[in-house]
Design an enzyme around this catalytic site. Sequence first.
Site, mmCIF file in Angstrom:
data_model
loop_
_atom_site.group_PDB
_atom_site.id
_atom_site.type_symbol
_atom_site.label_atom_id
_atom_site.label_comp_id
_atom_site.label_asym_id
_atom_site.label_seq_id
_atom_site.Cartn_x
_atom_site.Cartn_y
_atom_site.Cartn_z
ATOM 1 C CE LYS A 51 -3.687 -2.318 2.628
ATOM 2 N NZ LYS A 51 -4.322 -2.457 3.799
ATOM 3 C CD GLN A 95 -3.177 -4.432 6.810
ATOM 4 O OE1 GLN A 95 -3.331 -3.156 6.361
ATOM 5 N NE2 GLN A 95 -3.629 -5.419 6.282
ATOM 6 C CG ASP A 118 -8.956 0.132 6.031
ATOM 7 O OD1 ASP A 118 -8.893 -0.473 5.062
ATOM 8 O OD2 ASP A 118 -8.194 0.186 6.908
HETATM 9 N N1 GUN Z 1 -6.755 -6.493 6.950
HETATM 10 C C1 GUN Z 1 -7.002 -7.368 5.948
HETATM 11 N N2 GUN Z 1 -7.697 -6.632 4.910
HETATM 12 C C2 GUN Z 1 -7.513 -5.344 5.498
HETATM 13 C C3 GUN Z 1 -8.002 -4.060 5.090
HETATM 14 O O1 GUN Z 1 -8.621 -3.930 3.953
HETATM 15 N N3 GUN Z 1 -7.772 -3.077 5.718
HETATM 16 C C4 GUN Z 1 -7.098 -3.022 6.712
HETATM 17 N N4 GUN Z 1 -6.896 -2.167 7.623
HETATM 18 N N5 GUN Z 1 -6.677 -4.170 7.461
HETATM 19 C C5 GUN Z 1 -7.046 -5.413 6.793
#
Ligand code: GUN
Length: 306
Positions: A51, A95, A118
Amino acid sequence: MIIDGKQISEDIKQEVKAEAEKLKAERGITPGLAFILVGENPASQSYVKSKGKACEEIGFYSVTEKLPATVSEHDVLEMIRGFNNDPKIHGILTQLPLPAHISEQKVIETILPEKDVDGFHPVNVGRMLIGLKGFLPCTPAGIWELLKRSSINPAGKHVVIVGRSNIVGKPVAAILMQKKEWANAIVTVAHTAAPDISYYTKQADILIAAVGKARAITAEMVKPGAVVIDVGINKIADASTKTGFRTVGDVDFERVKDIASAITPVPKGVGPMTIAMLMVNTLRAARGNVYYSRAGQTAPEMYQAS
Ligand code: GUN
């Protein structure tokens, strides 16, 4: 047809890059995204790295705060509050998963809804459910965009989703059932309580697999001509590779591809779309027009307690 999520995600990132350049030129704003990574989970480390790389590619400002697994919940929430008040930061992403002593729900609800790129904050989840503007969670938004850009219109089609997670199953159901263009589907959400999942999957015109189990969806479970979207990312042992493992989806791709009319591969299917949609959400956050304004209120005012 193999749906090339990698190519589509590259197209979207180029579009976002061009829009971000315009935003910079016209209003002097560079979209900024803050990542909070807690602990040493290798999958989480790899996702945050990807990311961050995407931000770099398209000219976004980003910061990654790496915290030890022993960090207190209080310190994580304080860090989020700092980013909430930082004008250079338009999006905040913590995350998941987090260590057990940190409440994921508290973390999610501490991020300001207008920085919740998110799409996990209850304000955004609620707005999505009733069809209002807001942030859509990135993986469901990516699936929707893949369908649109592959000219697969779910309207009037039976979409069967396998999996009911807050991150994928529930929101993708909420999006595709809306009475909107490129949605308006008849949606079934099947999950582990079903005595026979195949009873549901065989009825799908569009099958979305978000099971979390390698190759759980076999060819016998798919109606010929169905569109198959594979959300799984599973590591399986493979002695022929350098690392000793490889990534497969929730669908038995090799056999299902021969009966599906369209299918997403793993890797290079839904995965890169999640990142592309995070960039879209961050661009929108930076523009600051995520919500409809109501009676002249700006988005932040809308969510302050009166
Ligand atoms: N863990 C797995 N997928 C995601 C996501 O799309 N965002 C976040 N913050 N954590 C995750």
